[in-house]
Design an enzyme around this catalytic site. Structure first.
Site, mmCIF file in Angstrom:
data_model
loop_
_atom_site.group_PDB
_atom_site.id
_atom_site.type_symbol
_atom_site.label_atom_id
_atom_site.label_comp_id
_atom_site.label_asym_id
_atom_site.label_seq_id
_atom_site.Cartn_x
_atom_site.Cartn_y
_atom_site.Cartn_z
ATOM 1 N N GLU A 182 0.807 -1.221 0.000
ATOM 2 C CA GLU A 182 0.000 0.000 0.000
ATOM 3 C C GLU A 182 0.836 1.265 0.000
ATOM 4 O OE1 GLU A 182 -2.325 1.056 3.538
ATOM 5 O OE2 GLU A 182 -1.193 -0.456 4.660
ATOM 6 N N GLU A 218 -11.036 1.077 8.698
ATOM 7 C CA GLU A 218 -9.773 1.225 9.436
ATOM 8 C C GLU A 218 -9.646 2.685 9.873
ATOM 9 O OE1 GLU A 218 -5.120 -0.136 8.871
ATOM 10 O OE2 GLU A 218 -6.005 1.200 7.401
ATOM 11 N N ASP A 254 -6.005 2.460 0.101
ATOM 12 C CA ASP A 254 -6.550 3.044 1.327
ATOM 13 C C ASP A 254 -7.084 4.439 1.002
ATOM 14 O OD1 ASP A 254 -6.703 4.524 3.862
ATOM 15 O OD2 ASP A 254 -5.741 2.752 4.729
#
Length: 259
Positions: free
Chosen positions: A142, A239, A177
């Protein structure tokens, strides 16, 4: 969308071992755990079975990354440490039957060595894929914003795509993300629509404070619609850092069609 709870960040008001029950009670069918290694594998397996949950993602141990260091995955001098970390991860990944294992690229504190660090990251991603693909597990990596982690080696969607193009490894995907990419000013909807085939896992929090949806500036209706319309079949991980007791911050779930 298939929603999962990142129980490393969610339910901080509870001891870690109690977060499985809380996530199940709140309607989650799956969890993800950043670094599960302080808890015996058998204990996690018991909690998952007890509460009819799946664990869909864990991270490879990242060394000193969370303490401000460069981590393991891209540092040429730490390749032996990365291999040991991967070995530990494979044990947990196999035992938990995860869908994805995430590799954190880490920092590069000397920009003159950036090319060397990228080459090391690619080598270690190949190593991870070789260990995990036979288990049916996708390796992800990521991009992380450079406000929260200055010097992070991979910090844009294009950089993730560049690594994937270099690797040419079907078992390696990007972990996208929304929070980190929004912090970097990335066009989230456009990236998802154009590159969903390269994305193996998605996570989210609002920006700029990393709270639950509705606490910041992110247009979740548009982004969640883009994910749904793209045909993405993976998990989408909550998250975020809850602004209060986690269960009281889940109103956004009522506006998301969850599998």
């Amino acid at each position: 969308m298939k929603l999962c709870a990142n129980i490393t960040l969610l339910y901080p008001e509870l001891p870690f071992i109690e977060r499985f029950a809380a996530a199940a009670a709140d309607g989650f069918k799956a969890v993800e755990i950043q670094f599960p290694y302080d808890t015996p594998l058998a204990v996690i397996q018991h909690e998952l079975q007890q509460h009819n949950l799946r664990c869909v993602l864990i991270n490879v141990p990242a060394g000193d990354l969370m303490q401000g260091g460069e981590g393991l995955a891209a540092v040429p001098e730490r390749q032996a440490e990365f291999r040991a970390a991967l070995e530990q991860c494979v044990e947990y990944a196999r035992g938990l039957q995860v869908d994805c294992v995430n590799v954190l690229p880490g920092r590069c504190n000397d920009n003159s060595r950036r090319a060397q660090y990228l080459a090391t990251l690619q080598s270690n991603l190949r190593l991870a894929a070789a260990a995990l693909a036979p288990l049916g597990i996708t390796t992800t990596f990521e991009a992380i914003n450079t406000f929260d982690m200055p010097g992070f080696l991979i910090h844009s969607g294009q950089q993730m795509l560049d690594v994937l193009a270099e690797l040419q490894q079907p078992a390696v995907k990007a972990q996208f993300d929304l929070y980190h990419m929004a912090r970097m000013g990335e066009p989230l909807v456009e990236f998802i629509r154009a590159n969903i085939g390269s994305i193996g896992h998605i996570q989210f929090a609002d920006t700029p404070g990393r709270g639950e949806p509705g606490t910041g500036e992110l247009d979740f209706a548009a982004v969640f619609a883009a994910i749904t319309e793209s045909g993405y079949s993976g998990w989408v991980g909550a998250e975020y850092r809850p602004s209060g007791p986690t269960s009281s911050t889940l109103g956004w779930m009522q506006r998301v069609p969850a599998a």
